[in-house]
Design a protein around this motif. Structure first.
Motif, PDB file in Angstrom:
ATOM      1  N   SER A   3      44.458  33.127  49.969  1.00 37.10           N
ATOM      2  CA  SER A   3      43.974  34.672  49.195  1.00 37.10           C
ATOM      3  C   SER A   3      45.227  35.233  50.246  1.00 37.10           C
ATOM      4  CB  SER A   3      42.890  35.134  49.665  1.00 37.10           C
ATOM      5  OG  SER A   3      42.802  35.230  50.988  1.00 37.10           O
ATOM      6  N   ASN A  29      43.637  35.384  63.640  1.00 33.93           N
ATOM      7  CA  ASN A  29      42.831  35.849  62.040  1.00 33.93           C
ATOM      8  C   ASN A  29      43.173  35.008  61.186  1.00 33.93           C
ATOM      9  OD1 ASN A  29      40.283  36.948  63.437  1.00 33.93           O
ATOM     10  ND2 ASN A  29      42.360  38.175  64.268  1.00 33.93           N
ATOM     11  N   GLY A  55      41.941  30.623  53.046  1.00 32.27           N
ATOM     12  CA  GLY A  55      40.456  30.788  52.678  1.00 32.27           C
ATOM     13  C   GLY A  55      40.617  31.615  50.919  1.00 32.27           C
ATOM     14  N   ASP A  57      38.750  33.174  49.402  1.00 30.02           N
ATOM     15  CA  ASP A  57      38.558  34.598  48.560  1.00 30.02           C
ATOM     16  C   ASP A  57      38.803  35.217  49.596  1.00 30.02           C
ATOM     17  OD1 ASP A  57      36.350  36.284  48.968  1.00 30.02           O
ATOM     18  OD2 ASP A  57      35.165  35.146  48.217  1.00 30.02           O
ATOM     19  N   GLU A  58      39.573  36.241  48.629  1.00 28.84           N
ATOM     20  CA  GLU A  58      39.754  38.275  48.950  1.00 28.84           C
ATOM     21  C   GLU A  58      39.005  38.593  49.569  1.00 28.84           C
ATOM     22  OE1 GLU A  58      42.577  41.566  46.922  1.00 28.84           O
ATOM     23  OE2 GLU A  58      43.362  39.816  46.131  1.00 28.84           O
ATOM     24  N   HIS A  59      37.928  39.076  48.934  1.00 31.13           N
ATOM     25  CA  HIS A  59      37.451  39.456  50.056  1.00 31.13           C
ATOM     26  C   HIS A  59      36.551  39.402  50.518  1.00 31.13           C
ATOM     27  CE1 HIS A  59      32.888  41.674  50.941  1.00 31.13           C
ATOM     28  NE2 HIS A  59      33.641  42.741  49.965  1.00 31.13           N
ATOM     29  N   ASP A  60      36.117  38.175  51.093  1.00 34.05           N
ATOM     30  CA  ASP A  60      36.460  37.616  52.544  1.00 34.05           C
ATOM     31  C   ASP A  60      37.155  38.013  53.737  1.00 34.05           C
ATOM     32  OD1 ASP A  60      33.401  37.164  51.670  1.00 34.05           O
ATOM     33  OD2 ASP A  60      34.014  34.967  51.542  1.00 34.05           O
ATOM     34  N   ALA A  61      38.357  37.503  53.234  1.00 27.95           N
ATOM     35  CA  ALA A  61      39.978  37.910  53.859  1.00 27.95           C
ATOM     36  C   ALA A  61      39.652  38.877  54.237  1.00 27.95           C
ATOM     37  CB  ALA A  61      41.132  36.943  53.525  1.00 27.95           C
ATOM     38  N   SER A  63      37.714  41.101  54.433  1.00 27.42           N
ATOM     39  CA  SER A  63      36.316  41.504  55.141  1.00 27.42           C
ATOM     40  C   SER A  63      36.220  41.212  56.646  1.00 27.42           C
ATOM     41  CB  SER A  63      35.066  41.199  54.584  1.00 27.42           C
ATOM     42  OG  SER A  63      34.347  41.964  54.092  1.00 27.42           O
ATOM     43  N   ARG A  64      37.343  39.924  57.373  1.00 32.42           N
ATOM     44  CA  ARG A  64      37.363  39.112  58.718  1.00 32.42           C
ATOM     45  C   ARG A  64      38.210  40.156  59.251  1.00 32.42           C
ATOM     46  NH1 ARG A  64      37.798  34.917  56.531  1.00 32.42           N
ATOM     47  NH2 ARG A  64      40.508  34.384  56.507  1.00 32.42           N
ATOM     48  N   THR A  67      37.482  43.927  60.721  1.00 37.48           N
ATOM     49  CA  THR A  67      36.557  44.084  61.292  1.00 37.48           C
ATOM     50  C   THR A  67      37.458  43.326  62.363  1.00 37.48           C
ATOM     51  OG1 THR A  67      35.002  43.096  60.138  1.00 37.48           O
ATOM     52  CG2 THR A  67      34.497  42.750  62.652  1.00 37.48           C
TER      53      THR A  67
END
Length: 298
Positions: A3, A29, A55, A57-61, A63-64, A67
């Motif tokens: 992503s 990361n 990965g 999933d853009e949203h998960d990437a 968010s990670r 953080t």
């Protein structure tokens, strides 16, 4: 399939030590820098990183990475991770709060000064912005202090409004590029309407002060523009403009803006209260709305 997303670092200066920390965090990361560019803007500098993330999933990437960056100690700069659905969108939707965001002042306090109630109203405003009071309850309390003021004070307050630094450039450049710009306020339509017309905003909404026989009654007409209303109009107006919610950015400074910021693809805290900064996707800690243009890729 990997992503992608975009990261924008910005500040009055951009220390190389901090940029090195950012690059190291990207690598740690699972982010690869595909391109990096720097630019000077009025009052700040920015570096934009195009990233490929491990990965699919853009949203998960996103968010990670947010953080990881939130825990970093970065001197004299901020960094925002922006979904590519916003940064690369051909048409974007930008919605702003008004008091202490689009403009520098709190209109209710300017009005209260005419009634000799500025200190009392300012105290309630601060509590509401921190989220310590229900917004509708606080608004009714503050507006009640205005009862009896002549309608003419509205023109005086309108004339004293000072736009935030970069506000006119933000609206003008966004609209010139084909994007849609809106403002929604827990303040008052009698002030926002002429301001929206002057700036050429596409949409605007605020509360209506009740006026009878040329005087403010101390009441508002209709439903209060609260945090739920702000989120609702973001979805409604962006849909009317034909812009997907993934290409929306919301900018605000107080607790009443939190739902709107959460509903947007990018929620931006503008010189905000600590609780709002903590909940936001990105922060602008300079008194300069030009930063929003860099975040949106305009």
């Amino acid at each position: 399939m990997p992503s992608s997303c975009t990261a924008v670092s910005y500040g009055q200066t951009l220390p190389q030590e901090s940029l090195a920390v950012i690059r190291a965090l990207f690598t740690a990361n699972g982010a690869t820098v595909l391109a990096e560019s720097s630019a000077q803007h009025p009052g700040f500098d920015a570096v934009t990183f195009s990233l490929e993330m491990a990965g699919d999933d853009e949203h998960d990437a996103v968010s990670r990475l947010r953080t990881a960056l939130a825990d970093a100690v970065l001197e004299n700069l901020d960094i925002a991770v922006v979904p590519d659905s916003l940064h690369h969108a051909a048409r974007k939707f930008i919605i702003m709060d008004v008091d202490s965001t689009l403009i520098q002042q709190e209109v209710i306090e300017l009005l209260a000064a005419h009634a000799g109630k500025e200190a009392e109203v300012a105290e309630v405003t601060e509590a509401a912005m921190r989220g310590e009071m229900d917004f509708a309850q606080s608004l009714h309390h503050r507006v009640s202090t205005l009862a009896g003021l002549p309608e003419s004070v509205l023109a005086e307050v309108e004339a004293s409004i000072r736009l935030s630094v970069g506000a006119e450039r933000l609206v003008a450049r966004a609209k010139a590029s084909g994007h849609t710009v809106a403002a929604v306020s827990g303040g008052f339509s009698q002030i926002l309407a002429p301001l929206a017309a002057r700036l050429g905003l596409d949409f605007a909404l605020a509360n209506d002060l009740e006026i009878v026989d040329g005087h403010l009654t101390g009441k508002v007409c209709g439903d209060v523009v609260d945090r739920a209303t702000k989120a609702r109009v973001l979805r409604t107006w962006s849909a009317e403009a034909g812009i997907d919610v993934g290409a929306t950015m919301a900018i605000g400074d107080g607790a009443n803006d939190l739902d709107m910021m959460a509903a947007a693809a990018l929620g931006v805290a503008f010189n905000a209260k600590p609780a709002v900064r903590a909940a936001a996707d990105a922060q602008i800690n300079l008194p300069n709305l030009d930063v929003a243009l860099a975040l949106a890729g305009i």
